[in-house]
Scaffold this active site. Sequence first.
Site, PDB file in Angstrom:
ATOM      1  N   TRP A  76      72.547  80.701   5.867  1.00  0.00           N
ATOM      2  CA  TRP A  76      71.329  81.169   6.045  1.00  0.00           C
ATOM      3  C   TRP A  76      70.613  81.537   4.607  1.00  0.00           C
ATOM      4  O   TRP A  76      69.617  81.246   4.035  1.00  0.00           O
ATOM      5  CB  TRP A  76      71.148  82.062   7.138  1.00  0.00           C
ATOM      6  N   GLU A  84      59.837  78.912  19.231  1.00  0.00           N
ATOM      7  CA  GLU A  84      60.532  79.644  18.340  1.00  0.00           C
ATOM      8  C   GLU A  84      60.185  78.685  16.986  1.00  0.00           C
ATOM      9  O   GLU A  84      59.327  79.537  16.064  1.00  0.00           O
ATOM     10  CB  GLU A  84      62.024  78.807  18.532  1.00  0.00           C
ATOM     11  N   ASP A  86      69.431  76.181   8.610  1.00  0.00           N
ATOM     12  CA  ASP A  86      69.421  74.945   8.972  1.00  0.00           C
ATOM     13  C   ASP A  86      68.973  73.922   7.918  1.00  0.00           C
ATOM     14  O   ASP A  86      69.347  72.881   7.715  1.00  0.00           O
ATOM     15  CB  ASP A  86      67.878  74.647  10.026  1.00  0.00           C
ATOM     16  N   HIS A  95      66.725  69.393  16.726  1.00  0.00           N
ATOM     17  CA  HIS A  95      67.237  70.208  15.354  1.00  0.00           C
ATOM     18  C   HIS A  95      67.764  69.382  14.615  1.00  0.00           C
ATOM     19  O   HIS A  95      68.805  68.657  14.875  1.00  0.00           O
ATOM     20  CB  HIS A  95      68.336  71.203  15.954  1.00  0.00           C
ATOM     21  N   GLU A 120      70.334  69.842  19.114  1.00  0.00           N
ATOM     22  CA  GLU A 120      70.830  71.358  18.594  1.00  0.00           C
ATOM     23  C   GLU A 120      72.445  71.629  18.830  1.00  0.00           C
ATOM     24  O   GLU A 120      72.926  71.936  18.115  1.00  0.00           O
ATOM     25  CB  GLU A 120      70.203  72.311  19.113  1.00  0.00           C
TER      26      GLU A 120
END
Length: 881
Positions: A541, A478, A485, A781, A760
């Site tokens: 986002w 990914e 994030d 993460h 994460e």
Amino acid sequence: MSVIVNAKAPYDLQVEHYHGDVLTIRTATPRISWKYDGHVADSDEVELQITRHMPGQAGTVESIVTEPVNNVLFAWPLDPLVSREQVEVKARLVDGDTKGDWSQTLKFDEGILEYWELQSSFVGPSWPEAETDHRHLPLVRNEFTLKDTPVYARLYLSALGLVEGHVNGKAIGKDILTPGWTAYDDRLECWTYDLVGDLKAGQNAFGFYLGDGWYRGRIGFKGGKANVYGDKIGVFAQLEVTYPDGTSEQIFSNSHDGLWKVTKGPITQSDLCEGETYDSHLEKDGFDQPGYDDADWLPVAQIPFDRRKMEFPILPPVRANMVNQPISIKKIREYDGKADWQVDFGQNCTQRIDLHITNAQDGDVIELQHAEVLESDGSLSTRPLRRGQQIDQYISNGSDAHFEARFATHGFRYAEIRGWRGELTADDMQCKVYFSDMLQTGTFESSNENVNRLDDNALWSMRSNFVSLPTDCPQRDERLGWTGDISLFSPTAAYFYDVEGFLSSWLQDVSHEQKRLGTVPFYVPFIPFAEWTEPQGIAIWGDSAVRVPWAIYMASGDKEMLAKQYETAKGWIDEVKGYLSEDGVWDRKPAYSLGQLGDWLDPTAPADDPVKAMTEKNLVATAFYANSCDMFVKMGHELGKDDEADEYTKLANHVHLGFKKRFFNDKGIMTSDTQCAYALAIAFGLVDDDPEIKEFAGHRLALLVRRAHGKIGTGFAGTPYILPALTETGHMDEAYQLFLSEECPSWMYQVKMGGTTTWERWDSMLPDGSVNPGVMTSFNHYSLGSVADWIHATVGGLKPTAPAWHQFEVAPRPGGNLTSAKTSHETPFGTAKVEWNYTDGKLSVSVDVPYGATAKVDIPGYDTVELRDGHYENSFDYQAS
Ligand code: BGC
């Protein structure tokens, strides 16, 4: 009277946001900053001495005198620089006839200013290649003659794909993954190297390894995509030398002079996530040295690329900044005189093993596989890596060698080294830790080891994901620049490191993608994958367009950067305005299958459905939008756009009101009666105009935390804000209960389970030690590590309240059995620091304030005090939670 109090020399001279000497800056009028190591008298002035010259020529020296307070991003005071000009700057304090000591000299080169001065071509393989994936990688070489040993030599290097350059048998620089990942359809970075000392009169040679990288390698999940930017790779090299007699010469990579040659090299395939295969039989010994026989090499092919898209970086290069050594090495299998070994490097991060291969026989294949954690049976946990299996292979020709992958990176703590003959020991390897070479600005330490580890875990996850661009994770297939994030983590990042260059570079891609796609996409650079094919504006986002520039502006005070990002931020605010219902609530469902991601990955989200959260998505979206509107209004005021800011204040108020009306009932209970909902309402100031509701919301949040027995109930969205919300409403007992809980889910649960990075999912590893079965399970993460911002602000007690830390707050709130803590941040003015000790109801605090900044000390039960520069110590009666 002449006085120079603490007549110390200014220090830390800096041009723009580069640390140390720089070879190419991107502007003709760079700003200069410096700091003072002590107090500066009112009557002092600063003298800057600026020497400028063209390479190999005599220079001019000019002195500029300015006020000491102009030391952050002081505007270039002279005529604009021209291409290739070289500059030296030093500074001293002056008071009348009394002169302080000179600072160290900062050196920087203008480098190339105009794209048309980049005249080389991209050159690469001239044979037919497979259409996608696992292509045999080329080597490119060139020999050239210099009439003398140069006194000035600059190599401008870039690539379609990735490049590692060599000159006369030696690697050029220490950077990896050159040129890094940017939205190549808009901009491609060109890096500068100083080759003086590496070149000589007579014959010289360049050798280049080329890799697929992000340009044409397979990237992304669900099968990913190859050839995203093109299907041909090539190197761009432009050498410029000046001889002692003042004459100059340039050498350009090209396909017409017959001197640039290409052949297949030892890397038979390389994929950023899958790994790399190196066959040492195919090495071309000495190809990067003069005199090598390249008669059987082919002439290079030229790969077209619009050079107007090339630019010089404002972000630092990716380098090995640290080293990890194994903490355990175990033999796990034996066969045919060889063995497989499992190595634990003690720290999960982005790193690569540099393996010293000895005892291998011709034809032996030594395989390295990398994983973050072990399965319950002790084997590497490779399932969460999906396609990114992180396997490197070295095929031996029987000689001793050093092997390290070149164009793949790995996120891991554990590795298996397979097919090794003889004993494998720590002396056979070191693990190089790679991240963009930023300056660390934040430190934290306390009396509680678990708290220290938690803070460190956030720091390690940041390092692991700040590799050329801010990514979600460094291990599985990914590794994308997920905007949500970094939207949440950017204030924490800006405390730990100077991220101005790194993040403002990436923000250029955010602006570009917004123009191209009409929204701020899920990740930047954007590539269509599976359900993410059609970019849609979603909260958090998309809010990165506002939140990230604001976070770095608070750290750096750089108005030029803010002005550059203003239109992008405005574009986002205007876009979402069109999605609101009349009452100001963002409840229009984005037109793609997942809708809003909301409080992504809250602890109730099932392993196979990360989007299923307790808190309404419209509530989360509206809260973030209200907060982004507030930030955007502040941006406007900072940039002197007061009229526009006033206009957007109306929008902000409308959204605030809509939020309150829609998501609170008359008793103050929220429609989602969750930790996340109250945390956002409080931390974003959405109930500030109604003290009663705010107080009630604080009580309710505290109650929810107690009811959960101190377990966290938030996902990505609520996590950064829950502890600040409890703190702001005075619920320190619950804040510490939540912060220090070790039950799953909680921050300390991850620490207790041996995590060395932020995970994460709260439960990426389940309490029985098994790996969460979700297909999306990462151990690295940074998002949930945003708690470190609260650690620094509230446990440590240090937080900026004005851009550039011109003003900051010292408000430690000791609690939860901690007896001491200290934290520091290297601000643009110098070091801000707080240290406290707590015993028997007495809190002693020491504070360092750099010259140019002021600190407001806020201890409960005492009047707030404002401090100017200096070192202060005081003690207070204090009852810790
Ligand atoms: C990523 C996240 C990202 C999310 C958005 C995941 O696959 O790893 O961190 O923000 O998708 O849906």
